[in-house]
Design a protein around this motif. Structure first.
Motif, PDB file in Angstrom:
ATOM      1  N   GLY A   1       0.809  -1.210   0.000  1.00  0.00           N
ATOM      2  CA  GLY A   1       0.000   0.000   0.000  1.00  0.00           C
ATOM      3  C   GLY A   1       0.846   1.265   0.000  1.00  0.00           C
ATOM      4  N   LEU A   2       1.901   1.273   0.856  1.00  0.00           N
ATOM      5  CA  LEU A   2       2.805   2.431   0.890  1.00  0.00           C
ATOM      6  C   LEU A   2       3.504   2.610  -0.452  1.00  0.00           C
ATOM      7  N   LYS A   3       3.944   1.480  -1.023  1.00  0.00           N
ATOM      8  CA  LYS A   3       4.612   1.550  -2.315  1.00  0.00           C
ATOM      9  C   LYS A   3       3.696   2.146  -3.372  1.00  0.00           C
ATOM     10  N   GLN A   4       2.458   1.680  -3.406  1.00  0.00           N
ATOM     11  CA  GLN A   4       1.505   2.193  -4.381  1.00  0.00           C
ATOM     12  C   GLN A   4       1.203   3.661  -4.137  1.00  0.00           C
ATOM     13  N   GLU A   5       1.135   4.005  -2.832  1.00  0.00           N
ATOM     14  CA  GLU A   5       0.888   5.414  -2.502  1.00  0.00           C
ATOM     15  C   GLU A   5       2.024   6.303  -2.998  1.00  0.00           C
ATOM     16  N   MET A   6       3.276   5.860  -2.771  1.00  0.00           N
ATOM     17  CA  MET A   6       4.425   6.647  -3.228  1.00  0.00           C
ATOM     18  C   MET A   6       4.436   6.757  -4.751  1.00  0.00           C
ATOM     19  N   ILE A   7       4.092   5.659  -5.417  1.00  0.00           N
ATOM     20  CA  ILE A   7       4.029   5.695  -6.880  1.00  0.00           C
ATOM     21  C   ILE A   7       2.978   6.690  -7.343  1.00  0.00           C
ATOM     22  N   ASN A   8       1.816   6.647  -6.685  1.00  0.00           N
ATOM     23  CA  ASN A   8       0.747   7.571  -7.061  1.00  0.00           C
ATOM     24  C   ASN A   8       1.154   9.019  -6.825  1.00  0.00           C
ATOM     25  N   VAL A   9       1.823   9.275  -5.662  1.00  0.00           N
ATOM     26  CA  VAL A   9       2.262  10.645  -5.356  1.00  0.00           C
ATOM     27  C   VAL A   9       3.286  11.113  -6.377  1.00  0.00           C
ATOM     28  N   SER A  10       4.277  10.245  -6.698  1.00  0.00           N
ATOM     29  CA  SER A  10       5.301  10.631  -7.673  1.00  0.00           C
ATOM     30  C   SER A  10       4.694  10.866  -9.047  1.00  0.00           C
ATOM     31  N   GLU A  11       3.736  10.025  -9.425  1.00  0.00           N
ATOM     32  CA  GLU A  11       3.073  10.225 -10.707  1.00  0.00           C
ATOM     33  C   GLU A  11       2.317  11.545 -10.726  1.00  0.00           C
ATOM     34  N   ALA A  12       1.645  11.843  -9.616  1.00  0.00           N
ATOM     35  CA  ALA A  12       0.920  13.109  -9.534  1.00  0.00           C
ATOM     36  C   ALA A  12       1.873  14.296  -9.601  1.00  0.00           C
ATOM     37  N   GLU A  13       3.032  14.200  -8.878  1.00  0.00           N
ATOM     38  CA  GLU A  13       4.019  15.285  -8.905  1.00  0.00           C
ATOM     39  C   GLU A  13       4.598  15.455 -10.316  1.00  0.00           C
ATOM     40  N   LYS A  14       4.843  14.316 -10.957  1.00  0.00           N
ATOM     41  CA  LYS A  14       5.344  14.369 -12.323  1.00  0.00           C
ATOM     42  C   LYS A  14       4.352  15.071 -13.246  1.00  0.00           C
ATOM     43  N   MET A  15       3.080  14.710 -13.139  1.00  0.00           N
ATOM     44  CA  MET A  15       2.065  15.338 -13.969  1.00  0.00           C
ATOM     45  C   MET A  15       1.931  16.823 -13.662  1.00  0.00           C
ATOM     46  N   ARG A  16       2.071  17.174 -12.347  1.00  0.00           N
ATOM     47  CA  ARG A  16       1.986  18.606 -11.981  1.00  0.00           C
ATOM     48  C   ARG A  16       3.115  19.388 -12.620  1.00  0.00           C
ATOM     49  N   GLN A  17       4.356  18.824 -12.526  1.00  0.00           N
ATOM     50  CA  GLN A  17       5.497  19.523 -13.112  1.00  0.00           C
ATOM     51  C   GLN A  17       5.350  19.648 -14.626  1.00  0.00           C
ATOM     52  N   ILE A  18       4.870  18.563 -15.252  1.00  0.00           N
ATOM     53  CA  ILE A  18       4.667  18.622 -16.701  1.00  0.00           C
ATOM     54  C   ILE A  18       3.640  19.688 -17.052  1.00  0.00           C
ATOM     55  N   ASN A  19       2.550  19.699 -16.295  1.00  0.00           N
ATOM     56  CA  ASN A  19       1.513  20.697 -16.556  1.00  0.00           C
ATOM     57  C   ASN A  19       2.037  22.117 -16.351  1.00  0.00           C
ATOM     58  N   GLU A  20       2.829  22.307 -15.237  1.00  0.00           N
ATOM     59  CA  GLU A  20       3.384  23.636 -14.994  1.00  0.00           C
ATOM     60  C   GLU A  20       4.346  24.031 -16.106  1.00  0.00           C
ATOM     61  N   ALA A  21       5.211  23.062 -16.539  1.00  0.00           N
ATOM     62  CA  ALA A  21       6.146  23.374 -17.615  1.00  0.00           C
ATOM     63  C   ALA A  21       5.418  23.714 -18.899  1.00  0.00           C
ATOM     64  N   GLU A  22       4.376  22.911 -19.202  1.00  0.00           N
ATOM     65  CA  GLU A  22       3.602  23.187 -20.405  1.00  0.00           C
ATOM     66  C   GLU A  22       2.908  24.543 -20.300  1.00  0.00           C
ATOM     67  N   GLY A  23       2.432  24.869 -19.085  1.00  0.00           N
ATOM     68  CA  GLY A  23       1.788  26.174 -18.889  1.00  0.00           C
ATOM     69  C   GLY A  23       2.763  27.324 -19.075  1.00  0.00           C
ATOM     70  N   LYS A  24       3.964  27.167 -18.482  1.00  0.00           N
ATOM     71  CA  LYS A  24       4.972  28.229 -18.627  1.00  0.00           C
ATOM     72  C   LYS A  24       5.412  28.379 -20.076  1.00  0.00           C
ATOM     73  N   ALA A  25       5.606  27.196 -20.729  1.00  0.00           N
ATOM     74  CA  ALA A  25       5.997  27.268 -22.133  1.00  0.00           C
ATOM     75  C   ALA A  25       4.928  27.963 -22.965  1.00  0.00           C
TER      76      ALA A  25
END
Length: 306
Positions: free
Chosen positions: A205-229
């Motif tokens: 469960g912790l592993k899946q949670e960390m994966i989900n959090v990292s995926e969410a952070e990755k998507m946030r950064q991508i979205n922010e980068a795409e927004g800035k671009a």
């Protein structure tokens, strides 16, 4: 009484005795073995039969039904030198009344004794733990041995069943302790397996949670980068369109004068702000000639345009 009466009475008695000795009724599923002058003559099956008086006699009576004979308790020693007490039941059937009469004196007693000796031999070849597990195998071995031995007796051994196996008190106590220890061991193993599975589930469960959090952070950064671009792209496009309009405005009649006026206004405005925010100022050498500064800036814009 007259002699005639006595003779008549004796004749009547003789007739009754002769009838009793002559007539035989054999019940269903039974067989009578008849001897004539002490020698086997025939076997009577179910029904009514007449014999020769004072010559033939019914020597043996057999039932053709399946018989159950209880085998008394006996002590047997297992392969691992443990003494047990075993009793059982033999199921047999007479198939040849003549052989059952003359092949052996008492087939029931003989079958019982042979079953006891065979059982002792079979039990002596296996360990105590297997005596309970291999009852069917023990029964089959006893039946095979008895059936082979009973063929000359005219008897068919159908099956043998162990009724009970009694163990010494000390062995029973040891087995009970062993079973209790085994149950406790299984309980401990089951508990440890449950705890292990619980920890695995939590870690998964912790592993899946960390994966989900990292995926969410990755998507946030991508979205922010795409927004800035996209923001930079839009600003650049707007700036380019503004410059194009300024250049187009300069090319029109009076455009240069408007640009010069606008530059002069900005120059004076910015210089005024500088004077308000700083106690010390560095004045340009050509401060008195604002027109020259404006002309220089205008020339620069024309050069950039061209």
């Amino acid at each position: 009484m007259s002699i005639a009466t006595i003779l008549a009475g004796l004749a009547a008695v003789f007739v009754v005795v002769a009838v009793i000795k002559t007539a035989r009724i054999v019940p269903q599923r039974s067989a009578f073995v008849v001897e004539r002058l002490g020698k086997y003559a025939k076997t009577l099956e179910a029904g009514f039969h007449l014999l020769i008086p004072f010559v033939d006699k019914v020597a043996y009576r057999h039932t053709l039904k399946e018989e159950a004979i209880d085998v008394p308790q006996q002590s047997c020693v297992t392969k691992d030198n443990i003494q047990v007490v075993v009793n059982g039941v033999i199921y047999l059937q007479v198939i040849d009344p003549k052989q059952a009469s003359y092949g052996i004196n008492d087939y029931r007693y003989a079958a019982m004794q042979l079953a006891q000796t065979t059982l002792r031999s079979v039990v002596g070849k296996i360990d105590l733990d297997k005596t309970f597990e291999e009852r069917e195998s023990i029964n089959n071995q006893v039946v095979i041995t008895l059936d082979d031995a009973a063929k000359p007796w005219g008897v068919k051994v159908l099956r043998y069943e162990i009724a009970d196996i009694e163990l010494p008190a000390t062995i029973l106590d040891a087995l009970e302790k062993q079973m209790r220890a085994e149950r406790e061991r299984r309980a401990v193993v089951a508990q440890s397996e449950g705890e292990r599975q619980s920890k695995i589930n939590v870690s998964e469960g912790l592993k899946q949670e960390m994966i989900n959090v990292s995926e969410a952070e990755k998507m946030r950064q991508i979205n922010e980068a795409e927004g800035k671009a996209r923001e930079i792209e839009l600003i650049a496009e707007a700036t380019a369109r503004g410059l194009e309009r300024v250049a187009a405005a300069i090319s029109t009649a009076g455009g240069k004068d408007a640009v010069a006026l606008r530059v002069a206004e900005q120059y004076v405005h910015e210089f005024g702000k500088l004077a308000k925010t700083n106690n010390t100022m560095i004045l340009p050498a050509e401060l008195s000639n604002i027109g020259s500064a404006v002309a220089a800036i205008t020339k620069t814009l024309e050069t950039a345009r061209s």
